[in-house]
Design a protein around this motif. Structure first.
Motif, PDB file in Angstrom:
ATOM      1  N   LEU A  56       0.815  -1.229   0.000  1.00  0.00           N
ATOM      2  CA  LEU A  56       0.000   0.000   0.000  1.00  0.00           C
ATOM      3  C   LEU A  56       0.846   1.275   0.000  1.00  0.00           C
ATOM      4  N   ASP A  57       2.130   1.134  -0.054  1.00  0.00           N
ATOM      5  CA  ASP A  57       3.063   2.266  -0.058  1.00  0.00           C
ATOM      6  C   ASP A  57       2.907   3.090  -1.343  1.00  0.00           C
ATOM      7  N   PRO A  58       2.611   4.394  -1.238  1.00  0.00           N
ATOM      8  CA  PRO A  58       2.458   5.221  -2.446  1.00  0.00           C
ATOM      9  C   PRO A  58       3.699   5.235  -3.338  1.00  0.00           C
ATOM     10  N   LEU A  59       4.889   5.116  -2.742  1.00  0.00           N
ATOM     11  CA  LEU A  59       6.104   5.167  -3.568  1.00  0.00           C
ATOM     12  C   LEU A  59       6.219   3.944  -4.472  1.00  0.00           C
ATOM     13  N   SER A  60       5.546   2.849  -4.106  1.00  0.00           N
ATOM     14  CA  SER A  60       5.600   1.674  -4.985  1.00  0.00           C
ATOM     15  C   SER A  60       4.288   1.467  -5.745  1.00  0.00           C
ATOM     16  N   GLN A  61       3.164   1.927  -5.163  1.00  0.00           N
ATOM     17  CA  GLN A  61       1.874   1.614  -5.801  1.00  0.00           C
ATOM     18  C   GLN A  61       1.345   2.716  -6.716  1.00  0.00           C
ATOM     19  N   SER A  62       1.841   3.944  -6.552  1.00  0.00           N
ATOM     20  CA  SER A  62       1.302   5.028  -7.373  1.00  0.00           C
ATOM     21  C   SER A  62       1.885   4.998  -8.783  1.00  0.00           C
ATOM     22  N   GLN A  63       1.041   5.371  -9.751  1.00  0.00           N
ATOM     23  CA  GLN A  63       1.511   5.489 -11.136  1.00  0.00           C
ATOM     24  C   GLN A  63       2.209   6.838 -11.368  1.00  0.00           C
ATOM     25  N   LEU A  64       2.187   7.707 -10.345  1.00  0.00           N
ATOM     26  CA  LEU A  64       2.736   9.057 -10.485  1.00  0.00           C
ATOM     27  C   LEU A  64       4.146   9.130  -9.893  1.00  0.00           C
ATOM     28  N   SER A  65       4.922  10.084 -10.350  1.00  0.00           N
ATOM     29  CA  SER A  65       6.270  10.275  -9.792  1.00  0.00           C
ATOM     30  C   SER A  65       6.154  10.867  -8.389  1.00  0.00           C
ATOM     31  N   PRO A  66       7.195  10.693  -7.539  1.00  0.00           N
ATOM     32  CA  PRO A  66       7.153  11.290  -6.197  1.00  0.00           C
ATOM     33  C   PRO A  66       6.918  12.803  -6.236  1.00  0.00           C
ATOM     34  N   GLU A  67       7.497  13.499  -7.221  1.00  0.00           N
ATOM     35  CA  GLU A  67       7.313  14.953  -7.322  1.00  0.00           C
ATOM     36  C   GLU A  67       5.850  15.295  -7.605  1.00  0.00           C
ATOM     37  N   THR A  68       5.250  14.539  -8.540  1.00  0.00           N
ATOM     38  CA  THR A  68       3.831  14.769  -8.867  1.00  0.00           C
ATOM     39  C   THR A  68       2.950  14.438  -7.671  1.00  0.00           C
ATOM     40  N   LEU A  69       3.299  13.373  -6.952  1.00  0.00           N
ATOM     41  CA  LEU A  69       2.550  12.987  -5.748  1.00  0.00           C
ATOM     42  C   LEU A  69       2.547  14.113  -4.714  1.00  0.00           C
TER      43      LEU A  69
END
Length: 381
Positions: A258-271
């Motif tokens: 569930l970690d956003p850094l691994s599950q998100s399709q967006l870059s950390p900057e966009t997040l």
């Protein structure tokens, strides 16, 4: 049955039953155990011990407040005032609670009354530092949802501001740019760097929606601190928000993906960018705000996102034996948060002072009824 420990820091304003906010913290902290002063004397803070049981946590929230009320009544015609901003004023002047404190001097000179707000900080115990960093990443991207549920500051200086959380819209988030902490080592290195650069005055000077916390920051950490919520004066509603957070963290502990850094399709900057936008959108419109979902950037209403989250975490709350404390979330979604209720009354022609005065009276009655019902039964048991 897994449960995490939970502790709450509650900041509240003191003043008159007519809603005038008056600084009394120097008297309160001198005469009453368990209360600490803030830089401005108009609000005072108390903290509950970390508890895993919701019944006991409820009593720990209500009992100090009842003691404080009784103390204020003995002092004169004083009471506790709801809301997270100086609803009826005065935001032009800073009333120092401790003129000798150099950190308070820095706060007054740097931020002024932007920091003279009342809120609740929710601390949830997580002892593994890497799990804690992952939890902070997930809660950071979802923190706007907790603000949406808690918004209670639509007024400032006797005016409607156009925001549901005026507090969060004006609160000085510090430092101005905070990355996602990829590991405990990253958090240590980053904190040491900020102290060296003086973007933080001390280890406590990290003011953002959520942060890792512990007795020797940044080295020894043992809890996640959610700092975004406005003051929730209804203790039942506050427990529901805490239950939502705990259930989400239990879900994350069971499922590290569930970690956003691994599950998100967006870059950390966009997040980071969309999270900042989400926080400001919620500060303005709370449950009715249109947000960007952290998984893929899709548009979603805060209210709908919370409903989805509620369904997702329900099994974790049920397994933990605290799902009954989660259910009042439904009532907040149905009836609106305190800011929305106040604005509805204001739109129908009620004055801000009469709205605040009514809330002061109903809050006192509700607390008295709660203490009679709950705490006696608990302590007898």
């Amino acid at each position: 049955m897994v449960r995490l420990s939970k502790g709450v820091e509650v900041e509240m304003y003191t003043g008159t039953p007519q809603g005038e906010i008056i600084g009394l913290s120097d008297h309160i902290t001198k005469d009453l155990n368990g209360f600490v002063r803030e830089p401005d004397s108009r609000n005072v803070e108390y903290t509950t011990a970390p508890l895993s049981c919701y019944d006991r946590l409820l009593c720990s929230l209500v009992r100090p407040r009842r003691n404080l009320r009784q103390y204020l009544e003995k002092m004169g015609d004083y009471t506790l005032i709801p809301g997270s901003t100086l609803s009826l004023g005065d935001s032009q002047q800073f009333y120092r609670s401790d003129p000798q404190n150099p950190y308070h001097t820095y706060i007054e000179q740097t931020y002024g009354t932007k920091v003279v707000t009342a809120s609740v900080h929710i601390n949830i115990g997580i002892s593994d530092p890497e799990v804690l960093m992952r939890a902070c990443r997930l809660v950071r991207v979802e923190a706007p949802l907790y603000l949406a549920l808690s918004a209670s500051s639509p007024f400032l200086d006797g005016q409607a501001t156009g925001y549901h959380s005026t507090r969060w819209q004006m609160f000085p988030q510090t430092p101005s740019h905070v990355p996602f902490f990829e590991s405990h080592a990253h958090f240590i290195h980053w904190t040491e760097e900020q102290l060296r650069l003086k973007t933080m005055q001390n280890v406590r000077h990290l003011w953002m929606s959520v942060r890792p916390n512990g007795d020797n920051r940044p080295y020894n950490l043992n809890r996640l601190e959610l700092r975004i919520c406005d003051l929730i004066v209804d203790p039942i509603a506050l427990l529901a928000v805490i239950a939502l957070l705990e259930a989400r963290l239990l879900q994350l502990i069971d499922d590290p993906t569930l970690d956003p850094l691994s599950q998100s399709q967006l870059s950390p900057e966009t997040l980071l960018e969309i999270t900042d936008k989400n926080e400001m959108a919620v500060a303005q419109q709370s449950l009715d705000a249109s947000l960007y979902h952290w998984q893929d950037g899709r548009s979603i209403l805060a209210k709908e996102w919370i409903e989805q989250l509620y369904q997702t975490v329900w099994p974790s709350a049920k397994q933990g034996g605290f799902s009954c404390f989660l259910t009042p979330i439904k009532k907040i979604l149905r009836d609106g948060n305190l800011a929305q209720q106040w604005l509805q009354k204001h739109d129908s022609g009620q004055s801000i002072s009469s709205i605040v005065t009514q809330e002061i009276a109903s809050m006192a009655q509700f607390e008295a009824a709660l203490e009679d019902k709950l705490c006696d039964a608990l302590f007898v048991a």
